[in-house]
Design an enzyme around this catalytic site. Structure first.
Site: not given
Ligand code: BGC
Ligand code: NOJ
Length: 814
Positions: A487-488
């Protein structure tokens, strides 16, 4: 240092010191009513939705830590001394203390000034209440005159509003007291919908329902006025902070025990009464009277507790192993499976790290969670699949999250996580391998829950794959969108303006970022789909998906290989991410695991090479870190990943979810020793001995363990709700132990450590009990199967209709 021990026979972890490095928690409830409970009685409970129907208040990030919970106080009325039998909140030094966290229950027991107390907490199956059953015993040689106080703080239902909207909330609180039952009815005036109750089995000496009356002004839970004085205030809350506190007097002769039961429950009115603006304001108390009467009887409590144990035993018995290693045994047989069920129940909503107010159910997360529980509750897995598919968009894309109460997708965090749809294919494939229930593919499911848009689940899967095929970048690799599994890793957030990240933008040349990881995931999913399609009678589709997988694999090998390992991605400017040419973040774990699992580089040595690079560059004694070298500064072209300090979370911690991909990949190449070595590095039970370093619960996985670049190297964080649970279960059971469901039956392909002579397993599979005995014979790369005494070709056990199968496996392993 250890803070407790495992009791495998009782399927419990026994904490022997209340001051564990962090609160070590457990979960109560497995249907609609849930509680989080720490080893000192901390935590809270809620009905279905941790944000909107929270019964009790909990302040995260509080001081002292873990304050707020299910509190009891004992007071010696002869001396005025008082203490908490669960240690918190008075933190009096106890003469004895233990907390047994078991399957869906916790028992906290202690002794102080020769008064023994044991409190058992659990949620009966089918009920929306928690039982606290306290047994108080006088171990003195003289009679004891005691007061027992209970204390909970009610949450005004919406946990976010409760923690912020004080101008309103200090006015709305309302309660009623009737006999030994305290009712919490805030919101009832307006909604006539739901209320909570806190009942006690004994006649009361007193009660309190207003926090300040109980605590006294400017006091905390550690020194309530009522307890200190031995006298409740008989307060009725009007606004401010409604609480529930009972006072019971107990006179105990030497050796005498008394059982006092408390029930903390939730009740909802029938639909016709809900939101009826002119309906009766009268609390529907009679609806709970029978429930209260029932569970205040000790034999009903006992029956309910037996029922709960039976429920868990049945689930866990679906897969039991006996290997030479106790850590493997207890994780597979008890705790890892239990954690898989908890992640099924809670998704990522409520833990001591997820506040229960922020997040819905993740599309990607829920699909992966399913891999860990499908063998225990296939029917619920089926429902989960259909719920997830119904949130899918007509493009094949997915809302990243959906709301558990409405089962609708939401845009709270936006969409555009381009890996999301592919996980649905893996989940359905896992379901079919487990159950062989092909009818699921015919189930008609809508898109975005829109009536009229229903199509067979099979078509949903086709669209999942289409979604990737329709979104390829300049190298022919899948576009990453906002992020993939990581997600990052935000490669399209190319904005110089702080706060403007997370927008999927094209850069000036019109290029957008691509993900090698999604390339590998696509190859994996497309091959699974090819197998499903051909079994489903769609030959042409099968060919298409096989070809698509091949094409994607070739693209990854051409543009996604960095020389010694798989590249991670191309950023929005077409620059390589996760390459030896990068100043930092040269190698990432994710594509190494998933690409090798997808069979990439299997024939030309590149799979071996990628895993060797992982071994050399990423493996540490505390597990395999996500990337190296860690990012030491913020990179505009990479986004949130570089916002974390080195060694934490996605920036080079041991992100435990990814480790089992490497274990499975190693096992798939026959490297049993290596796979098992990685397995043991993050196995929570194997890390119990270093609890002072690990700090989190030794019975469940945490999402992350601080990497070697962090000052706290080895410290685990974010325990419980993580995809780590499902993937470790898959890695150990399917790849290392090698008991793997396939579309054709149970496959036996172990890749066990050289030191093991063999092991035994019991596996319930498609209604048949398999008793599997594996014995290592000589070297090689094959197994010989005998099923009920008869030899079987290959390594897949043909599926019988019913019965018990004794499987003797002679293994010749590398
Ligand atoms: C975390 C990720 C998580 C994401 C969810 C990030 O801050 O580091 O692990 O997946 O939030 O939105
Ligand atoms: C946690 C999220 O829940 C999961 O979806 C994601 O894949 C990992 N973090 C990695 O960022």
């Amino acid at each position: 240092m250890k803070f407790g021990h495992f009791d495998d026979i009782r399927r419990e972890y026994v904490i022997e010191h209340p001051d564990t490095p962090l609160p070590w928690i457990n979960y109560l409830g497995c249907e609609d009513f849930f509680g989080l409970i720490s080893n000192t009685g901390g935590g809270y409970c809620f009905y279905r939705d941790a944000r909107l129907r929270r019964l009790t208040r909990y302040r995260y990030n509080n001081v002292p830590g873990d304050c707020g919970g299910r509190y009891l106080y004992l007071r010696d009325d002869d001396t005025g001394a008082f203490w908490s039998p669960t240690w918190q909140p008075t933190r009096t030094e106890l003469e004895a203390y233990s907390c047994r966290h078991g399957m869906g229950y916790s028992i906290i027991a202690s002794q102080y000034s020769a008064i023994e107390a044991s409190v058992r907490y659990f949620v009966p199956l089918g009920q929306t209440l928690e039982v606290w059953q306290a047994v108080i015993t006088n171990r003195r040689s003289s009679p004891a005159q005691l007061s027992l106080f209970s204390a909970i703080e009610f949450c005004l239902w919406d946990a976010l509003d409760d923690a912020s909207n004080f101008q309103r909330n200090f006015n709305t609180g309302e309660v009623e007291v009737e006999g030994s039952v305290i009712y919490h009815k805030t919101e009832y005036r307006e909604r006539r919908d739901h209320f909570a109750y806190f009942a006690c089995s004994e006649a009361l000496t007193g009660f309190d329902t207003q926090r300040e009356a109980f605590l006294g002004a400017y006091r905390g839970w550690d020194r309530p006025r009522a307890v200190e004085e031995g006298k409740s205030g008989e307060s009725i809350a009007h606004g401010w902070a409604p609480i529930g506190s009972h006072q019971v007097n107990l006179r105990l002769q030497p050796g005498e025990s008394r059982t006092v039961t408390f029930l903390l429950g939730y009740q909802e009115n029938p639909p016709e009464q809900k939101f009826d603006p002119v309906g009766s304001q009268t609390l529907n108390k009679q609806s709970v009277h029978p429930i209260i009467a029932r569970y205040l009887q000790p034999d009903e409590v006992e029956k309910a507790f037996d029922g709960l144990q039976h429920y868990w035993n049945q689930l866990l018995d679906a897969f039991q192993v006996n290997t030479p290693d106790e850590h493997t045994n207890r994780m597979v047989n008890i705790w890892n499976a239990y954690q898989c069920m908890v992640t099924f129940n809670l998704s990522r909503s409520a833990s001591y790290f997820e506040s229960g107010i922020g997040r819905g159910m993740g599309f990607r997360d829920s699909n992966q969670d399913l891999l860990g529980f499908v063998h225990m509750i296939p029917a619920k897995a089926r429902q989960r699949i259909l719920d997830l598919a119904a949130t899918q968009l007509p493009t094949g894309g997915a809302y990243h999250q959906y709301q558990p109460l409405t089962k609708r997708g939401n845009n709270d965090v936006g969409g555009d996580f381009n890996d999301d749809p592919l996980w649905l294919v893996l989940a359905v494939s896992a379901y079919l391998k487990e159950t062989g229930e092909w009818g699921v593919l015919d189930e008609r499911v809508p898109y975005d829950n829109q009536p009229g848009s229903e199509q067979p689940l099979y078509e949903h899967l086709q669209r999942s794959l289409r979604y990737t095929i329709d979104r390829l970048g300049p190298h022919g690799l899948p576009l990453i969108g906002r992020a993939d599994w990581n997600d990052c890793l935000n490669l399209n957030c190319f904005s110089d303006t702080p706060g403007q990240s997370f927008q999927t933008t094209t850069n000036r040349e019109g290029k957008v970022a691509e993900s090698v990881f999604i390339g590998g995931l696509f190859a994996l999913a497309a091959n699974e789909m090819a197998a499903l399609s051909s079994r489903y009678g769609r030959r042409a589709d099968a060919d298409f998906y096989r070809l698509s997988a091949q094409k994607m694999s070739a693209t990854v090998m051409e543009h996604g290989w960095d020389g010694e390992w798989f590249l991670r991605a191309y950023d929005a400017l077409g620059e390589r991410v996760g390459s030896k040419d990068c100043p930092e973040g040269q190698i990432f774990i994710e594509p190494q695991g998933i690409c090798v699992l997808a069979g990439l580089g299997a024939t030309d040595g590149r799979a071996e090479k990628a895993l060797a690079s992982v071994r050399e560059r990423l493996a540490t004694q505390h597990g395999i870190v996500l990337l190296q070298p860690a990012f030491t500064r913020y990179y505009l072209n990479l986004g949130e990943i570089s916002s974390y300090p080195p060694g934490t979370k996605e920036n080079a911690s041991v992100f435990c979810h990814t480790n089992p991909w490497i274990m499975a990949a190693e096992a798939s190449l026959g490297h049993g020793d290596q796979a098992y070595d990685y397995y043991m590095r993050i196995n929570p039970s194997a890390r119990e001995a270093i609890s002072a370093v690990h700090r989190s619960e030794p019975y469940v996985y945490a999402q992350t363990i601080a990497g070697k670049d962090a000052p706290s190297f080895g410290e685990a964080k974010n325990s419980w709700l993580t995809g780590t649970a499902a993937w470790n279960f898959v890695a150990i059971t399917q790849w290392i132990l090698g008991i793997r469901p396939t579309l054709d039956g149970l496959q036996i392909a172990p890749a066990i450590p050289a030191a093991w002579q063999g092991f035994e397993a019991r596996r319930l599979y498609r209604g048949v009990s398999y008793v599997i005995r594996i014995e290592r014979r000589g070297r090689g790369n094959r197994v010989r199967l005998e099923v009920n005494g008869a030899g079987v070709e290959g390594n897949v056990i043909p599926i019988p209709a019913v019965g018990v199968r004794e499987v003797k496996v002679t293994a010749f392993l590398l």
